[in-house]
Design an enzyme around this catalytic site. Structure first.
Site, mmCIF file in Angstrom:
data_model
loop_
_atom_site.group_PDB
_atom_site.id
_atom_site.type_symbol
_atom_site.label_atom_id
_atom_site.label_comp_id
_atom_site.label_asym_id
_atom_site.label_seq_id
_atom_site.Cartn_x
_atom_site.Cartn_y
_atom_site.Cartn_z
ATOM 1 N N ARG A 78 154.947 26.770 -21.669
ATOM 2 C CA ARG A 78 156.117 27.634 -21.449
ATOM 3 C C ARG A 78 156.561 28.189 -22.801
ATOM 4 N NH1 ARG A 78 157.248 22.816 -18.490
ATOM 5 N NH2 ARG A 78 157.141 23.121 -16.226
ATOM 6 N N CYS A 136 150.597 24.932 -11.001
ATOM 7 C CA CYS A 136 151.346 24.393 -12.136
ATOM 8 C C CYS A 136 152.801 24.092 -11.787
ATOM 9 C CB CYS A 136 151.293 25.342 -13.326
ATOM 10 S SG CYS A 136 151.965 26.982 -12.988
ATOM 11 N N GLU A 185 153.597 33.767 -8.079
ATOM 12 C CA GLU A 185 154.978 33.331 -7.869
ATOM 13 C C GLU A 185 155.701 34.225 -6.864
ATOM 14 O OE1 GLU A 185 156.732 31.965 -11.996
ATOM 15 O OE2 GLU A 185 155.481 33.750 -12.249
ATOM 16 N N ASN A 223 157.127 26.445 -7.598
ATOM 17 C CA ASN A 223 158.590 26.430 -7.597
ATOM 18 C C ASN A 223 159.146 27.801 -7.207
ATOM 19 O OD1 ASN A 223 158.100 23.915 -8.593
ATOM 20 N ND2 ASN A 223 159.025 24.245 -10.591
ATOM 21 N N ASP A 224 158.704 28.845 -7.924
ATOM 22 C CA ASP A 224 159.191 30.190 -7.626
ATOM 23 C C ASP A 224 158.590 30.732 -6.337
ATOM 24 O OD1 ASP A 224 161.187 31.095 -9.391
ATOM 25 O OD2 ASP A 224 159.731 31.238 -11.018
ATOM 26 N N HIS A 270 175.401 16.345 -21.080
ATOM 27 C CA HIS A 270 174.207 16.516 -21.893
ATOM 28 C C HIS A 270 173.408 15.221 -22.026
ATOM 29 C CE1 HIS A 270 175.846 20.349 -23.979
ATOM 30 N NE2 HIS A 270 175.090 20.630 -22.943
#
Length: 955
Positions: free
Chosen positions: A685, A889, A818, A841-842, A578
């Site tokens: 988001r 984005c 996407e 990204n997607d 973490h």
């Protein structure tokens, strides 16, 4: 396990006979509000069945199974009778350990008290004890586990008598390396001892490497001494380490369940020997999480268990360990359950089946994480490596490897933070006062964590700190600490013993990710210990520095002053710890797990820390330092120039306008994005708002969150993505059915349309929060115009319902590109949407069929692949033909090589992380539109992403 505390003990009691003593015991339980008055009859009924006298002047009265309905809370009360009481079986009793048990917790007490049977002086000392603490110390002892699992069982063995069964069990232990030949020979020398209920025991301490218990059962019916043989136990004894195994046998026999082992399979045998009652309902569930039951899914399991009407216990099905409470976060984590292992849940009572169904369904659905089905033939568990180098001083001017945890380059003197030294007494005389000190420190620690969670305002930091808060409230940790305090330990010593025991248990786990979570436990422990000892960490220097420490807790990372900390270097930890996750979130270059040698560095030693390559160089030579400084200076120069011009409009060298906005996962960071020059928010988001709450946030909560961002933007546009969960972003309170491939299942718009009321509330909140301000709403994972039209109908209806003065008037509704089908169908969509935003990204993931998180393939998921670029080109052409704008984005928007290509393809807006805004604006000023179109043409003409990057770098 039940805790025996001094305040649970009554001294100096007197009774005329055993009935009088039992009445006093019942009254003590009732006065503590543990039982109803009718529980007294259960105590008498239990004595009528058989005496609860244990031995050495101790009796353990407890109710029958039928009387459990009168138990309000599990607990115990201990009554001392210095003069003694004649029990109904003729034995003399000085102590009653009276139990109110909602399940079979009396077996836990039996296991704890078995050790007193070996000490003939205990009875006299119990009678003479003058303090509750003294009685508690005499009675309490932690159980020690030894090996008992499916491998130590030798079921259905073709034997002719109990001797052969004993040797079969001994041979099995030898095969497992638990014992040597001496043990087998010792077992052969003596006949097994008859235990009753068809069970025999062979035991020896000779040649024992690891204490363990084997059970051999006959293949066919055997009789010995006119009794049908159930099986023979072979016990490898070692000091006191094997006693827990004997205690389980005693419990098994005491419950009369020994014959239940006859012909039983391995699962049943382990269940009975683990202490599960024959009346308990049981259920198995396989762990499907990629990294097993680490902290986050374990927390979800604990929350589900706490919601049940009856207590739920859990153990590893493949092992013979005792079940632990499923409501204890520490105990659940310390099971060390890895992917593919099965958990055995048990519960008793009318609601047991419903409780087991709930917890098993939670496990099967992934406990808030995306999971894949388990295929044993394809699963591989990597062994854990423990190869720490000797702590010799690091040589100067030589790169030293570590784990790349957060990218970036840093050159600065080291600030070596040694683990704080906590000086405290090991022993203390007043357990009550020490317990009060500990409870006060725990409360203060919880308040500190709550404050940090509030400051974090959602996102990764808040989620991890909230998990720490849950750890701090773990009743099992408190219990272990109180037990140690009851035995005479100080508050500090008792607390740290509980923390360190739990942390070491995690470090021994086979899964490295689970083992890394020991740092979280110690972080929680040090917080409370620091409060108890009034120890504060030394202040860091006023000048820039690289923090060097053995390990660092997530809450410490969250507090770092990013203005002075240039880098982070730790001896322990990994990229999935973490602390590493938070270093990346804060933009601090980090190298972790570099070994204990880094702690030999002297404060002030100059370091070069390379977070991308995962290495550090102490005391670099002038030549090496100059080279690194040149790299850093060039980057800093560009960053400084970019920072100075951050409020300039984003334009290419020839004046072409391209808007540069910021991606946000937290509305509280909108003001920071504006301060960094963002011309709007290109991607909010909103799922992180939902993830920060334990249940669906209501309308008012959402309005307040969105309005905070809109106010900070001061008239700049906000592009908010509607709730995008599912796949790799599950919500614990919105469980999604298990899917073979969740990335191709219910996620994004297709998931929210299954609960349109959730989508409608979010849309209403966005519209109302944006009254008088520009708002852009975009829908994620849209595959075609039908999904857009369904959402559009909801928006249109809301625009009619909400008064115009109370809602946004400057509104646009768009979709994210996407899914490849969305790009291919861009012409039909462009006629109806107001804008497109390309989520590279997607889009890259789905176009190339490469999971962007795949450990081997993720590097190939490059958004500059010509196939992805062609889809972007198609989208832009379709949008511009209808006068609509297109943004990007995804990560590609901040890639310095990709920026000219995107502009050359006609992209109108680039939305990047807030930290990248000034640099992207600066990159735009370095080329003109003609050059951008040329680079776009070159990129589209290539066959692979490697070829694209090569040809662009040459230019």
């Amino acid at each position: 396990m039940l805790t025996l505390r001094p305040e649970d003990i009554r001294l100096g009691c007197q009774a005329s006979d055993w009935r009088d003593a039992l009445d006093q015991a019942a009254e003590a339980l009732q006065a503590a509000e543990l039982v109803a008055p009718a529980y007294r009859d259960g105590l008498y009924a239990r004595e009528a069945q058989s005496s609860t006298y244990l031995g050495n002047a101790i009796a353990i009265p407890h109710g029958t199974a039928e009387s459990r309905e009168h138990v309000r809370a599990t607990g115990i009360r201990v009554l001392q009778f210095p003069a003694g009481v004649q029990w109904h079986d003729g034995e003399r009793v000085h102590v009653l350990v009276t139990i109110a048990a909602q399940s079979d917790e009396h077996l836990d007490i039996l296991r704890q008290l078995t050790h007193v049977l070996d000490d003939d002086s205990v009875a006299q000392r119990l009678a003479a004890a003058e303090s509750a603490a003294a009685v508690a110390r005499l009675l309490s002892k932690s159980a020690v586990e030894a090996r008992l699992d499916a491998d130590t069982l030798c079921l259905n063995f073709p034997a002719h008598d109990v001797r052969e069964l004993a040797l079969a069990g001994a041979a099995r232990l030898r095969q497992l390396g638990c014992v040597g030949s001496d043990f087998v020979a010792a077992v052969a020398e003596h006949a097994p001892v008859r235990l009753g209920q068809g069970l025999w025991l062979a035991t020896s301490g000779r040649g024992v490497e690891t204490p363990a218990l084997a059970l051999a059962t006959p293949e066919t019916t055997l009789r010995e001494a006119d009794e049908a043989v159930t099986g023979v136990f072979s016990l490898a004894a070692d000091g006191s380490a094997h006693k827990s195994l004997l205690e389980r046998l005693f419990a098994l026999l005491e419950s009369g369940a020994g014959q239940a082992l006859r012909g039983a399979d391995a699962a049943t045998v382990l269940a009975r020997l683990s202490g599960e009652s024959t009346t308990a309902h049981t259920r198995l569930a396989r762990v499907l999480n990629a990294h097993g039951l680490h902290a986050r899914p374990a927390k979800q399991l604990v929350q589900v268990a706490r919601e049940q009407a009856v207590p739920v216990r859990v153990r590893l099905a493949e092992a013979g360990g005792q079940p632990v409470s499923a409501t204890s976060l520490t105990k659940v984590i310390n099971l060390g359950a890895r992917r593919g292992q099965q958990l055995a849940f048990s519960a008793e009572g009318e609601d047991a089946e419903a409780a087991l169904t709930a917890v098993c369904e939670a496990v099967s659905s992934g406990l808030g994480e995306a999971v894949l089905p388990f295929d044993e033939s394809r699963e591989h568990v990597a062994p854990r490596e423990d190869d720490a180098p000797p702590p010799e001083p690091l040589p100067a001017d030589e790169p030293h490897p570590g784990v790349a945890a957060s990218p970036g380059l840093a050159i600065a003197p080291a600030f070596v933070l040694q683990t704080p030294r906590f000086d405290y007494p090991e022993r203390a005389d007043d357990p009550v006062a020490q317990t009060q000190r500990l409870e006060s420190a725990i409360r203060e620690g919880a308040e500190q964590l709550e404050a940090l969670v509030r400051e974090a305002r959602g996102g990764e930091v808040a989620q991890i700190l909230a998990m720490h808060e849950e750890m701090l409230q773990d009743g099992e940790l408190h219990q272990a600490a109180r037990e140690a305090i009851g035995e005479g330990a100080s508050a500090e010593a008792g607390w740290w013993e509980a923390i360190e025991t739990a942390a070491q248990a995690q470090e021994r786990l086979a899964d490295p990710l689970l083992a890394e979570r020991a740092a979280d436990l110690r972080d929680v422990g040090r917080r409370v210990l620091g409060i108890l000892c009034d120890v504060k960490l030394p202040d860091p220097p006023d000048h820039p520095y690289i923090l060097v420490t053995d390990d660092i807790g997530p809450s410490d990372v969250a507090r770092l002053d990013t203005r002075r900390v240039r880098g982070l270097l730790t001896a322990r930890g990994g990229a999935t710890a973490h602390s590493a996750i938070l270093a990346r979130a804060l933009g601090i270059p980090a190298v972790v797990g570099a070994g204990p040698r880094v702690m030999t560095l002297e404060g002030g030693t100059e370091l070069i820390l390379d977070g991308e390559r995962g290495r550090i160089t102490p005391a670099p030579s002038a030549e090496r330092r100059d080279a690194a400084q040149q790299r850093l200076a060039e980057r800093e120069r560009r960053e400084a120039e970019a920072w100075e011009a951050r409020f300039d409009e984003a334009r290419t060298r020839d004046g072409h306008r391209v808007e540069v906005a910021a991606n946000l996962g937290n509305t509280a960071h909108a003001a920071d994005a504006v301060a960094r020059g963002a011309e709007g928010i290109g991607l909010l988001r909103t799922e992180f708002l939902f993830m920060a709450h334990a249940k669906l946030p209501d309308l008012d909560t959402q309005i307040a969150e969105y309005r905070e961002a809109l106010d900070a933007l001061d008239g700049r546009p906000l592009v908010a993505r509607t709730l995008d969960v599912g796949g790799d972003k599950p919500l614990p309170y919105w469980p999604v059915p298990q899917e073979a491939n969740p990335f191709l299942g219910l996620r994004g718009i297709r998931l929210t349309l299954t609960r349109p009321e959730v989508l409608e509330t979010q849309l209403r909140a966005l519209l109302m929060a944006a009254a008088g301000k520009p708002l852009r709403i975009m829908l994620p994972m849209v595959k075609d115009v039908a999904e857009f039209r369904t959402a559009r109908q909801i928006v249109d209806r809301l625009l009619e319902e909400i008064p115009a003065e109370q809602r946004a008037s400057d509104l646009q509704l768009g979709v994210m590109i996407e899914v490849p089908s969305c790009a291919l169908l861009a012409p039909s969509l462009a006629a109806e949407v107001d804008f497109f935003s390309v989520g590279t990204n997607d889009l890259t993931q789905y176009t190339l069929a490469i999971d962007r998180d795949h450990p081997q393939l993720s590097a190939q998921a490059d958004g500059l692949h010509p196939a992805v670029l062609r889809l972007i080109e198609m989208t832009v052409q379709a949008a511009h033909a209808h006068g609509k704008w297109v943004g990007v984005c995804g990560e590609l928007a901040s890639d310095a090589t990709a920026v000219p290509v995107l502009v050359g393809l006609g992209i109108d807006e680039l939305s990047v992380s807030a930290r990248q805004v000034p640099l992207v604006k600066a990159r735009l000023r370095e080329f003109d539109c003609e050059e951008a179109r040329t680079q776009a043409g070159l990129a589209l003409a290539q066959a692979t992403s490697e070829a694209v990057r090569n040809v662009l770098e040459v230019r």
